[in-house]
Design an enzyme around this catalytic site. Structure first.
Site, PDB file in Angstrom:
ATOM      1  N   VAL A  98      -4.133   3.474   3.964  1.00 14.21           N
ATOM      2  CA  VAL A  98      -4.279   2.938   5.338  1.00 14.21           C
ATOM      3  C   VAL A  98      -4.587   4.067   6.322  1.00 14.21           C
ATOM      4  O   VAL A  98      -4.720   3.819   7.516  1.00 14.21           O
ATOM      5  CB  VAL A  98      -2.995   2.167   5.754  1.00 14.21           C
ATOM      6  N   HIS A 147      -6.057  -2.355   1.906  1.00 14.80           N
ATOM      7  CA  HIS A 147      -4.754  -2.675   2.492  1.00 14.80           C
ATOM      8  C   HIS A 147      -4.737  -2.474   3.996  1.00 14.80           C
ATOM      9  O   HIS A 147      -3.686  -2.269   4.587  1.00 14.80           O
ATOM     10  CB  HIS A 147      -3.662  -1.832   1.806  1.00 14.80           C
ATOM     11  N   SER A 160      -1.048   5.201  -8.688  1.00 18.07           N
ATOM     12  CA  SER A 160      -0.100   4.957  -9.787  1.00 18.07           C
ATOM     13  C   SER A 160      -0.505   3.733 -10.588  1.00 18.07           C
ATOM     14  O   SER A 160      -0.003   3.488 -11.672  1.00 18.07           O
ATOM     15  CB  SER A 160       1.308   4.739  -9.209  1.00 18.07           C
TER      16      SER A 160
HETATM   17  C1  BV8 Z   1      -0.360  -9.970  -3.085  1.00 22.73           C
HETATM   18  C2  BV8 Z   1      -0.194  -1.215   3.182  1.00 22.73           C
HETATM   19  C3  BV8 Z   1      -0.219 -12.256  -3.337  1.00 22.73           C
HETATM   20  C4  BV8 Z   1       1.139  -1.143   3.856  1.00 22.73           C
HETATM   21  C5  BV8 Z   1       0.283  -1.591   0.812  1.00 22.73           C
HETATM   22  C6  BV8 Z   1       6.978  -9.488  -6.630  1.00 22.73           C
HETATM   23  C7  BV8 Z   1       7.178  -9.973  -5.348  1.00 22.73           C
HETATM   24  C8  BV8 Z   1       6.151  -9.950  -4.390  1.00 22.73           C
HETATM   25  C9  BV8 Z   1       4.902  -9.455  -4.724  1.00 22.73           C
HETATM   26  C10 BV8 Z   1       4.737  -8.976  -6.004  1.00 22.73           C
HETATM   27  C11 BV8 Z   1       5.741  -8.990  -6.955  1.00 22.73           C
HETATM   28  N1  BV8 Z   1       5.245  -8.443  -8.099  1.00 22.73           N
HETATM   29  C12 BV8 Z   1       3.964  -8.077  -7.897  1.00 22.73           C
HETATM   30  C13 BV8 Z   1       3.638  -8.416  -6.643  1.00 22.73           C
HETATM   31  C14 BV8 Z   1       2.379  -8.216  -6.019  1.00 22.73           C
HETATM   32  C15 BV8 Z   1       2.486  -6.987  -5.108  1.00 22.73           C
HETATM   33  C16 BV8 Z   1       2.655  -5.742  -5.947  1.00 22.73           C
HETATM   34  O1  BV8 Z   1       1.714  -5.311  -6.571  1.00 22.73           O
HETATM   35  N2  BV8 Z   1       3.880  -5.201  -5.973  1.00 22.73           N
HETATM   36  C17 BV8 Z   1       4.136  -4.016  -6.764  1.00 22.73           C
HETATM   37  C18 BV8 Z   1       5.195  -3.151  -6.063  1.00 22.73           C
HETATM   38  C19 BV8 Z   1       4.587  -4.449  -8.139  1.00 22.73           C
HETATM   39  N3  BV8 Z   1       1.243  -6.967  -4.391  1.00 22.73           N
HETATM   40  C20 BV8 Z   1       1.178  -7.568  -3.208  1.00 22.73           C
HETATM   41  O2  BV8 Z   1       2.119  -8.060  -2.635  1.00 22.73           O
HETATM   42  C21 BV8 Z   1      -0.219  -7.642  -2.621  1.00 22.73           C
HETATM   43  N4  BV8 Z   1      -0.464  -8.977  -2.216  1.00 22.73           N
HETATM   44  O3  BV8 Z   1      -0.167  -9.846  -4.248  1.00 22.73           O
HETATM   45  O4  BV8 Z   1      -0.478 -11.166  -2.482  1.00 22.73           O
HETATM   46  C22 BV8 Z   1      -0.550 -13.462  -2.633  1.00 22.73           C
HETATM   47  C23 BV8 Z   1      -1.307 -14.396  -3.294  1.00 22.73           C
HETATM   48  C24 BV8 Z   1      -1.603 -15.551  -2.655  1.00 22.73           C
HETATM   49  C25 BV8 Z   1      -1.152 -15.780  -1.359  1.00 22.73           C
HETATM   50  C26 BV8 Z   1      -0.390 -14.809  -0.690  1.00 22.73           C
HETATM   51  C27 BV8 Z   1      -0.093 -13.643  -1.333  1.00 22.73           C
HETATM   52  C28 BV8 Z   1      -0.333  -6.744  -1.401  1.00 22.73           C
HETATM   53  C29 BV8 Z   1      -0.185  -5.312  -1.811  1.00 22.73           C
HETATM   54  C30 BV8 Z   1      -0.499  -4.407  -0.627  1.00 22.73           C
HETATM   55  C31 BV8 Z   1       0.773  -3.843  -0.059  1.00 22.73           C
HETATM   56  N5  BV8 Z   1       0.438  -2.872   1.000  1.00 22.73           N
HETATM   57  N6  BV8 Z   1      -0.073  -0.744   1.800  1.00 22.73           N
HETATM   58  C32 BV8 Z   1       1.572   0.269   4.135  1.00 22.73           C
HETATM   59  O5  BV8 Z   1       0.843   1.224   3.778  1.00 22.73           O
HETATM   60  O6  BV8 Z   1       2.662   0.437   4.720  1.00 22.73           O
HETATM   61  S1  BV8 Z   1       0.468  -0.977  -0.747  1.00 22.73           S
HETATM   62  C33 BV8 Z   1       0.906   0.663  -0.610  1.00 22.73           C
HETATM   63  O7  BV8 Z   1       1.522   1.003  -1.820  1.00 22.73           O
HETATM   64  C34 BV8 Z   1      -0.264   1.597  -0.521  1.00 22.73           C
HETATM   65  O8  BV8 Z   1      -1.290   1.109   0.272  1.00 22.73           O
HETATM   66  C35 BV8 Z   1      -0.703   1.761  -1.929  1.00 22.73           C
HETATM   67  O9  BV8 Z   1      -1.660   0.842  -2.272  1.00 22.73           O
HETATM   68  C36 BV8 Z   1       0.537   1.434  -2.685  1.00 22.73           C
HETATM   69  C37 BV8 Z   1       1.027   2.659  -3.378  1.00 22.73           C
HETATM   70  O10 BV8 Z   1       0.182   2.793  -4.477  1.00 22.73           O
HETATM   71  P1  BV8 Z   1      -0.625   4.148  -4.698  1.00 22.73           P
HETATM   72  O11 BV8 Z   1      -1.693   4.273  -3.694  1.00 22.73           O
HETATM   73  O12 BV8 Z   1      -0.977   4.183  -6.110  1.00 22.73           O
HETATM   74  O13 BV8 Z   1       0.417   5.244  -4.374  1.00 22.73           O
HETATM   75  P2  BV8 Z   1       1.667   5.593  -5.226  1.00 22.73           P
HETATM   76  O14 BV8 Z   1       2.572   6.303  -4.316  1.00 22.73           O
HETATM   77  O15 BV8 Z   1       2.121   4.384  -5.965  1.00 22.73           O
HETATM   78  O16 BV8 Z   1       1.105   6.590  -6.339  1.00 22.73           O
HETATM   79  C38 BV8 Z   1       0.548   7.814  -5.932  1.00 22.73           C
HETATM   80  C39 BV8 Z   1      -0.110   8.374  -7.163  1.00 22.73           C
HETATM   81  O17 BV8 Z   1      -0.770   9.581  -6.794  1.00 22.73           O
HETATM   82  C40 BV8 Z   1       0.879   8.733  -8.261  1.00 22.73           C
HETATM   83  O18 BV8 Z   1       0.401   8.246  -9.505  1.00 22.73           O
HETATM   84  C41 BV8 Z   1       0.878  10.263  -8.269  1.00 22.73           C
HETATM   85  O19 BV8 Z   1       1.036  10.794  -9.575  1.00 22.73           O
HETATM   86  C42 BV8 Z   1      -0.515  10.561  -7.763  1.00 22.73           C
HETATM   87  N7  BV8 Z   1      -0.667  11.851  -7.112  1.00 22.73           N
HETATM   88  C43 BV8 Z   1       0.261  12.567  -6.446  1.00 22.73           C
HETATM   89  N8  BV8 Z   1      -0.307  13.717  -5.972  1.00 22.73           N
HETATM   90  C44 BV8 Z   1      -1.620  13.680  -6.346  1.00 22.73           C
HETATM   91  C45 BV8 Z   1      -1.855  12.502  -7.062  1.00 22.73           C
HETATM   92  N9  BV8 Z   1      -3.059  12.182  -7.566  1.00 22.73           N
HETATM   93  C46 BV8 Z   1      -4.067  13.052  -7.365  1.00 22.73           C
HETATM   94  N10 BV8 Z   1      -3.921  14.208  -6.681  1.00 22.73           N
HETATM   95  C47 BV8 Z   1      -2.718  14.555  -6.160  1.00 22.73           C
HETATM   96  N11 BV8 Z   1      -2.586  15.717  -5.484  1.00 22.73           N
END
Ligand code: BV8
Ligand code: ZN
Length: 257
Positions: free
Chosen positions: A111, A127, A206
């Protein structure tokens, strides 16, 4: 799948022959700029919450000042940091491909605006953007001054979100919260870019958050090569052809230049 610690000649040849590249970026690409990823623990006021707890409409409903201030504080942090070599390498790569009649499409889960500040065009903010604000009820956009916080200082006391000038309801961040639908236009554009790409690069995610994390897997339909850049294994590493195990600030310049 090849797990690599550096860019090999085989990868360089693959990249040099690609004219249409799709990139999915996650929080990891901004980590080297100083923006915490979602995997990292929260600090200060929010340390007892996970990002996933705060990034929900329920959290905003029950604790609007806490959630609103978290976003305004995150805005301050993003405004205080700079794009890193990973962002600038993608921007150069995109400019080079466009000049040669090709393209590099960026779909980001982030974002922040660091891709844009590095000079890249972003096809899809899957997002939303932390700098957009809208009314939680009528959707009226709200233009707000940048927050005056120091994003690296101790987090501030919660402040109430402003109210909508059109209907009086609370103004909320213009991001997609957990449990909310992604903007379909953005998701469809990102899907089309992956489906038409010669190579797909997944940088800094991730692979946990759906449906964004499934986007690169559309490349499997046509056997399009998939390259992951991440220091550690992700939830989607198994689907990759190449896993570059290292920071994107190092690996993307090595891949793109
Ligand atoms: C949806 C904006 C359905 C906000 C974000 C149970 C209950 C409810 C929902 C769910 C559930 N189970 C699953 C879901 C679906 C849910 C989901 O996926 N949950 C996860 C936790 C399991 N998804 C949703 O809710 C989505 N909507 O499904 O709607 C629906 C259907 C019909 C009608 C209505 C609804 C919406 C998901 C979007 C949420 N919003 N962001 C804000 O920013 O505050 S998500 C937010 O977290 C980020 O935007 C990002 O996308 C996410 C984090 O993920 P990553 O970007 O991968 O970051 P992360 O920290 O995880 O990993 C970082 C990686 O970088 C690591 O691997 C690390 O090793 C690596 N790294 C570190 N340093 C480096 C590096 N890589 C390279 N170089 C480096 N130097
Ligand atoms: Zn309103």
């Amino acid at each position: 799948m090849q797990v690599l610690s550096h860019v090999t000649d085989e990868l360089t040849d693959l990249i040099r022959s690609a004219t249409r590249v799709a990139v999915l970026s996650g929080a990891g690409i901004s980590a080297e700029s100083g923006v915490p990823t979602f995997r990292e623990a929260q600090t200060g006021l929010w340390e007892q919450f996970s990002a996933e707890d705060l990034a929900t409409s329920d959290a905003f409903h029950f604790a609007p000042a806490l959630v609103w201030t978290w976003y305004r504080w995150r805005q301050s942090l993003i405004l205080q940091v700079e794009p890193n070599p990973g962002h600038t390498a993608l921007a150069r790569w995109q400019q080079g491909l466009r000049a040669a009649g090709g393209d590099l499409s960026i779909a980001t889960q982030n974002v922040d605006d660091l891709h844009e500040r590095a000079g890249a065009h972003v096809l899809a903010h899957l997002h939303g953007s932390i700098f957009d604000h809208r009314c939680a009820e009528c959707g009226e956009p709200a233009e707000l001054p940048v927050p005056g916080y120091d994003g690296f200082a101790a987090p501030p006391e919660p402040e109430d979100p402003p109210t909508c000038t059109a209907c009086g309801a609370l103004v909320r961040p213009g991001v997609v919260w957990f449990g909310e639908m992604l903007p379909m236009e953005a998701f469809d554009a990102a899907s089309a870019a992956v489906r038409s790409a010669d190579v797909v690069v997944v940088a800094g995610t991730s692979g946990i958050v759906q449906p964004a994390a499934s986007l690169p897997l559309l490349a499997l339909e046509r056997g399009t090569p998939l390259i992951e850049i991440n220091p550690v294994e992700s939830d989607i590493s198994d689907a990759m052809d190449y896993c570059l195990r290292g920071p994107s600030g190092t690996m993307l310049p090595a891949l793109a230049d």
